[in-house]
Motif scaffolding. Structure first.
Motif, PDB file in Angstrom:
ATOM      1  N   VAL A 229       0.847  -1.204   0.000  1.00 35.86           N
ATOM      2  CA  VAL A 229       0.000   0.000   0.000  1.00 35.86           C
ATOM      3  C   VAL A 229       0.882   1.254   0.000  1.00 35.86           C
ATOM      4  O   VAL A 229       0.623   2.220  -0.731  1.00 35.86           O
ATOM      5  CB  VAL A 229      -0.959  -0.002   1.220  1.00 35.86           C
ATOM      6  N   LEU A 230       1.954   1.220   0.780  1.00 39.72           N
ATOM      7  CA  LEU A 230       2.888   2.352   0.822  1.00 39.72           C
ATOM      8  C   LEU A 230       3.551   2.559  -0.550  1.00 39.72           C
ATOM      9  O   LEU A 230       3.694   3.696  -1.032  1.00 39.72           O
ATOM     10  CB  LEU A 230       3.946   2.053   1.894  1.00 39.72           C
ATOM     11  N   THR A 231       3.910   1.471  -1.198  1.00 44.49           N
ATOM     12  CA  THR A 231       4.516   1.530  -2.537  1.00 44.49           C
ATOM     13  C   THR A 231       3.550   2.154  -3.534  1.00 44.49           C
ATOM     14  O   THR A 231       3.920   3.012  -4.351  1.00 44.49           O
ATOM     15  CB  THR A 231       4.904   0.101  -2.995  1.00 44.49           C
ATOM     16  N   VAL A 232       2.295   1.730  -3.472  1.00 44.29           N
ATOM     17  CA  VAL A 232       1.274   2.249  -4.385  1.00 44.29           C
ATOM     18  C   VAL A 232       1.010   3.733  -4.104  1.00 44.29           C
ATOM     19  O   VAL A 232       0.847   4.538  -5.030  1.00 44.29           O
ATOM     20  CB  VAL A 232      -0.008   1.394  -4.244  1.00 44.29           C
ATOM     21  N   LEU A 233       1.001   4.090  -2.831  1.00 46.73           N
ATOM     22  CA  LEU A 233       0.809   5.500  -2.465  1.00 46.73           C
ATOM     23  C   LEU A 233       1.909   6.359  -3.092  1.00 46.73           C
ATOM     24  O   LEU A 233       1.643   7.420  -3.660  1.00 46.73           O
ATOM     25  CB  LEU A 233       0.822   5.629  -0.930  1.00 46.73           C
ATOM     26  N   GLU A 234       3.141   5.874  -3.039  1.00 43.81           N
ATOM     27  CA  GLU A 234       4.270   6.685  -3.508  1.00 43.81           C
ATOM     28  C   GLU A 234       4.492   6.600  -5.014  1.00 43.81           C
ATOM     29  O   GLU A 234       4.882   7.571  -5.643  1.00 43.81           O
ATOM     30  CB  GLU A 234       5.559   6.241  -2.789  1.00 43.81           C
ATOM     31  N   LYS A 235       4.257   5.396  -5.583  1.00 42.09           N
ATOM     32  CA  LYS A 235       4.684   5.200  -6.970  1.00 42.09           C
ATOM     33  C   LYS A 235       3.598   4.733  -7.927  1.00 42.09           C
ATOM     34  O   LYS A 235       3.826   4.650  -9.131  1.00 42.09           O
ATOM     35  CB  LYS A 235       5.819   4.153  -7.004  1.00 42.09           C
ATOM     36  N   SER A 238      -1.719   6.815 -11.460  1.00 37.91           N
ATOM     37  CA  SER A 238      -3.061   7.321 -11.168  1.00 37.91           C
ATOM     38  C   SER A 238      -4.114   6.573 -11.997  1.00 37.91           C
ATOM     39  O   SER A 238      -3.929   6.330 -13.191  1.00 37.91           O
ATOM     40  CB  SER A 238      -3.102   8.813 -11.486  1.00 37.91           C
ATOM     41  N   GLY A 239      -5.220   6.213 -11.310  1.00 35.32           N
ATOM     42  CA  GLY A 239      -6.330   5.552 -11.986  1.00 35.32           C
ATOM     43  C   GLY A 239      -6.158   4.049 -12.120  1.00 35.32           C
ATOM     44  O   GLY A 239      -7.052   3.365 -12.616  1.00 35.32           O
ATOM     45  N   GLU A 240      -5.011   3.513 -11.662  1.00 29.47           N
ATOM     46  CA  GLU A 240      -4.735   2.080 -11.839  1.00 29.47           C
ATOM     47  C   GLU A 240      -5.194   1.251 -10.640  1.00 29.47           C
ATOM     48  O   GLU A 240      -5.333   1.759  -9.522  1.00 29.47           O
ATOM     49  CB  GLU A 240      -3.231   1.850 -12.035  1.00 29.47           C
ATOM     50  N   VAL A 241      -5.374  -0.037 -10.903  1.00 29.30           N
ATOM     51  CA  VAL A 241      -5.630  -1.034  -9.863  1.00 29.30           C
ATOM     52  C   VAL A 241      -4.412  -1.935  -9.767  1.00 29.30           C
ATOM     53  O   VAL A 241      -3.842  -2.315 -10.800  1.00 29.30           O
ATOM     54  CB  VAL A 241      -6.867  -1.888 -10.221  1.00 29.30           C
ATOM     55  N   TYR A 242      -3.984  -2.282  -8.553  1.00 28.69           N
ATOM     56  CA  TYR A 242      -2.864  -3.211  -8.362  1.00 28.69           C
ATOM     57  C   TYR A 242      -3.301  -4.375  -7.474  1.00 28.69           C
ATOM     58  O   TYR A 242      -3.715  -4.165  -6.330  1.00 28.69           O
ATOM     59  CB  TYR A 242      -1.664  -2.496  -7.709  1.00 28.69           C
ATOM     60  N   ASN A 243      -3.223  -5.584  -8.007  1.00 29.51           N
ATOM     61  CA  ASN A 243      -3.435  -6.775  -7.187  1.00 29.51           C
ATOM     62  C   ASN A 243      -2.251  -6.966  -6.244  1.00 29.51           C
ATOM     63  O   ASN A 243      -1.094  -6.717  -6.629  1.00 29.51           O
ATOM     64  CB  ASN A 243      -3.532  -8.027  -8.067  1.00 29.51           C
ATOM     65  N   VAL A 244      -2.529  -7.458  -5.042  1.00 35.17           N
ATOM     66  CA  VAL A 244      -1.485  -7.722  -4.051  1.00 35.17           C
ATOM     67  C   VAL A 244      -1.720  -9.132  -3.506  1.00 35.17           C
ATOM     68  O   VAL A 244      -2.828  -9.419  -3.021  1.00 35.17           O
ATOM     69  CB  VAL A 244      -1.557  -6.703  -2.889  1.00 35.17           C
ATOM     70  N   GLY A 245      -0.715 -10.005  -3.605  1.00 33.77           N
ATOM     71  CA  GLY A 245      -0.910 -11.373  -3.133  1.00 33.77           C
ATOM     72  C   GLY A 245       0.382 -12.006  -2.679  1.00 33.77           C
ATOM     73  O   GLY A 245       1.475 -11.484  -2.917  1.00 33.77           O
ATOM     74  N   GLY A 246       0.248 -13.151  -1.999  1.00 32.40           N
ATOM     75  CA  GLY A 246       1.410 -13.805  -1.399  1.00 32.40           C
ATOM     76  C   GLY A 246       1.914 -15.004  -2.176  1.00 32.40           C
ATOM     77  O   GLY A 246       2.916 -15.610  -1.796  1.00 32.40           O
ATOM     78  N   ASN A 247       1.191 -15.397  -3.262  1.00 32.80           N
ATOM     79  CA  ASN A 247       1.541 -16.615  -3.978  1.00 32.80           C
ATOM     80  C   ASN A 247       1.671 -17.767  -2.976  1.00 32.80           C
ATOM     81  O   ASN A 247       2.618 -18.539  -3.000  1.00 32.80           O
ATOM     82  CB  ASN A 247       2.855 -16.405  -4.744  1.00 32.80           C
ATOM     83  N   ASN A 248       0.720 -17.822  -2.072  1.00 31.51           N
ATOM     84  CA  ASN A 248       0.795 -18.695  -0.894  1.00 31.51           C
ATOM     85  C   ASN A 248      -0.588 -19.296  -0.628  1.00 31.51           C
ATOM     86  O   ASN A 248      -1.219 -19.019   0.386  1.00 31.51           O
ATOM     87  CB  ASN A 248       1.250 -17.811   0.293  1.00 31.51           C
ATOM     88  N   GLU A 249      -1.016 -20.127  -1.592  1.00 32.64           N
ATOM     89  CA  GLU A 249      -2.380 -20.683  -1.499  1.00 32.64           C
ATOM     90  C   GLU A 249      -2.413 -21.912  -0.600  1.00 32.64           C
ATOM     91  O   GLU A 249      -1.559 -22.791  -0.728  1.00 32.64           O
ATOM     92  CB  GLU A 249      -2.833 -21.132  -2.889  1.00 32.64           C
ATOM     93  N   ARG A 250      -3.431 -21.940   0.259  1.00 31.01           N
ATOM     94  CA  ARG A 250      -3.638 -23.100   1.138  1.00 31.01           C
ATOM     95  C   ARG A 250      -5.129 -23.384   1.226  1.00 31.01           C
ATOM     96  O   ARG A 250      -5.922 -22.435   1.346  1.00 31.01           O
ATOM     97  CB  ARG A 250      -3.170 -22.813   2.573  1.00 31.01           C
ATOM     98  N   SER A 251      -5.487 -24.676   1.233  1.00 27.79           N
ATOM     99  CA  SER A 251      -6.885 -24.984   1.537  1.00 27.79           C
ATOM    100  C   SER A 251      -7.080 -24.740   3.036  1.00 27.79           C
ATOM    101  O   SER A 251      -6.114 -24.766   3.823  1.00 27.79           O
ATOM    102  CB  SER A 251      -7.206 -26.435   1.191  1.00 27.79           C
ATOM    103  N   ASN A 252      -8.325 -24.532   3.433  1.00 27.14           N
ATOM    104  CA  ASN A 252      -8.583 -24.313   4.864  1.00 27.14           C
ATOM    105  C   ASN A 252      -8.189 -25.534   5.692  1.00 27.14           C
ATOM    106  O   ASN A 252      -7.740 -25.396   6.840  1.00 27.14           O
ATOM    107  CB  ASN A 252     -10.059 -23.970   5.090  1.00 27.14           C
ATOM    108  N   ILE A 290       2.150  -5.344  -9.980  1.00 25.85           N
ATOM    109  CA  ILE A 290       2.775  -4.487  -8.953  1.00 25.85           C
ATOM    110  C   ILE A 290       4.283  -4.780  -8.867  1.00 25.85           C
ATOM    111  O   ILE A 290       5.087  -3.880  -8.606  1.00 25.85           O
ATOM    112  CB  ILE A 290       2.054  -4.620  -7.583  1.00 25.85           C
ATOM    113  N   LYS A 291       4.668  -6.015  -9.145  1.00 23.02           N
ATOM    114  CA  LYS A 291       6.098  -6.345  -9.142  1.00 23.02           C
ATOM    115  C   LYS A 291       6.785  -5.701 -10.354  1.00 23.02           C
ATOM    116  O   LYS A 291       7.825  -5.055 -10.236  1.00 23.02           O
ATOM    117  CB  LYS A 291       6.282  -7.867  -9.166  1.00 23.02           C
ATOM    118  N   ARG A 292       6.157  -5.870 -11.508  1.00 21.07           N
ATOM    119  CA  ARG A 292       6.743  -5.364 -12.761  1.00 21.07           C
ATOM    120  C   ARG A 292       6.837  -3.840 -12.756  1.00 21.07           C
ATOM    121  O   ARG A 292       7.873  -3.253 -13.053  1.00 21.07           O
ATOM    122  CB  ARG A 292       5.846  -5.831 -13.914  1.00 21.07           C
ATOM    123  N   GLU A 293       5.737  -3.189 -12.361  1.00 27.95           N
ATOM    124  CA  GLU A 293       5.696  -1.713 -12.471  1.00 27.95           C
ATOM    125  C   GLU A 293       6.323  -0.997 -11.281  1.00 27.95           C
ATOM    126  O   GLU A 293       6.932   0.056 -11.443  1.00 27.95           O
ATOM    127  CB  GLU A 293       4.235  -1.243 -12.581  1.00 27.95           C
TER     128      GLU A 293
END
Ligand code: NAD
Ligand code: TDX
Length: 338
Positions: A229-235, A238-252, A290-293
């Motif tokens: 969120v801090l990265t998106v605030l600074e960099k 404008s007008g874009e959406v950024y997905n944020v994830g952990g690449n850490n999928e687990r079933s319940n 978000i990683k690329r940009e």
């Protein structure tokens, strides 16, 4: 830089406020929070005397108070929300009111205060995309995935998300949106699955697993989310959406087994209970944009270490969660079966 954080007394908000004060030495933070059941200033007790920090008890639906508070602010990070899916199933009214209407009231107040040029970050959720099939392991939510909300919570967050988009397209406001997967870490309200299960086990109670436990979530440490969120605030653009994830999928079920194993329990502590109505099957995020940009990627979410640390935190902070749990709080499970 003077940032106003809405919802700064909640789980993610307290972590974000602490991060700004620690990592951005020249910045000031105003924490604007209505202190609902999940807002807890005790989580910020160590920064109370910090001269770069101030707290305003306020509701995002209170236009008059916002008009007083926003003029001296350079950027808004909007995290305040009703955040628990089970509560939205029981009563969706507060969700629409705070998450959708509250976002609209805040956007209007921000535009009255500064026109369209100052940044507004909206902390949305991956739940706005709906659900992915369990069968196709390669399917991921991208920023282009259509919004297909399934719970009153996600519908109310999508309402705010679309308002933010509309204010950019209609008025030219400087907005950026993040859509993040499930967070874990310290100070999370013990209605959410990880702190609920850990604190139940610490109290010698079973853990209520919904349905058959096949549902999959992607888990990200709260500090990784805050850094995004801090990265998106600074960099962020404008007008874009950024997905944020952990690449850490687990079933319940996998998550439950991990918690049981860390805490030295067996399957006898699982209680399979009636499923959550409309329970989304799988969330999984493509966070490559978000990683690329912007160069962000998670650094604190690796399992089992990050989960073990989280379990340890609840083990060592019993007095905190006992106080929180003793409040006027009933989980969906307790209202259905308690
Ligand atoms: P939380 O319930 O712990 O905190 C929410 C905070 O918002 C509380 O301090 C509460 O007092 C405040 N609040 C609620 N309604 C308000 C209102 N009308 N006016 C002012 N303050 C109000 O929630 P959280 O888990 O910290 O989530 C924070 C944000 O992140 C939410 O917008 C949520 O949708 C989003 N999010 C959460 C997760 C997650 O896994 N927890 C994942 C993705 C996105
Ligand atoms: O008692 C429980 N038993 C159970 O099996 C609870 C509370 C949950 N669950 C399951 C339901 C979900 O599949 O665990 C999974 C996670 O549940 P929650 O912790 O309630 O989170 P979720 O519904 O996935 O939503 C969370 O992630 C996205 C946050 O609460 C949202 O605010 C965020 O937007």
């Amino acid at each position: 830089m003077h940032v106003l954080v809405t919802g700064g007394a909640g789980f993610i908000g307290t972590s974000f406020v602490r991060m700004i004060l620690r990592d951005r030495p020249g910045w000031r933070v105003t924490n604007y929070d209505a202190l609902t059941y999940s807002g807890n200033l005790e989580n910020l007790s160590e920064i109370e005397g910090n001269e770069r920090y101030s707290f305003v008890k306020g509701d995002v639906r209170d236009a008059q108070l916002l008009d007083e508070v926003l003029p001296g602010v350079d950027a808004v990070v909007h995290m305040a929300a009703e955040s628990h899916v089970d509560r939205s199933i029981m009563d969706s009214g507060p969700f629409v009111d705070s998450n959708t209407r509250g976002t609209q009231v805040l956007l209007d107040a921000w535009r009255r205060a500064h026109g369209v040029d100052r940044r507004f970050v909206y902390v949305s959720t991956d739940e706005v995309y709906g659900t992915l099939p369990l069968e196709d392991k390669n399917a991921l939510f991208t920023e282009e995935t259509p919004l297909q909300t399934n719970s009153p919570y996600s519908a109310s967050k999508a309402g705010g998300d679309l308002m933010v988009r509309a204010y950019h397209h209609t008025h030219g406001m400087d907005v950026v949106t993040t859509r993040c997967s499930n967070n874990f870490g310290p100070w999370q309200f013990p209605e959410k699955v990880i702190p609920l299960f850990v604190t139940n086990l610490l109290d010698g109670k079973k853990v209520p697993l919904y349905g058959d436990g096949r549902n999959v979530r992607d888990w990200l440490h709260v500090e990784d989310h805050c850094e995004a969120v801090l990265t998106v605030l600074e960099k962020g653009r404008s007008g874009e959406v950024y997905n944020v994830g952990g690449n850490n999928e687990r079933s319940n079920l996998e998550l439950t087994h991990s918690i049981l194993s860390i805490m030295g329990h067996g399957d006898e502590m699982i209680e399979y209970v009636k499923d959550r109505p409309g329970h989304d099957l799988r969330y999984a995020i493509d966070a490559s944009k978000i990683k690329r940009e912007l160069g962000w990627e998670p650094t604190r979410s690796a399992w089992p270490g990050a989960l073990e640390d989280t379990v340890s935190w609840y083990t060592e902070n019993r007095s905190w969660w006992e106080r929180v749990r003793s409040g006027a709080y009933q989980s969906y499970y307790e209202t259905q079966y308690g």
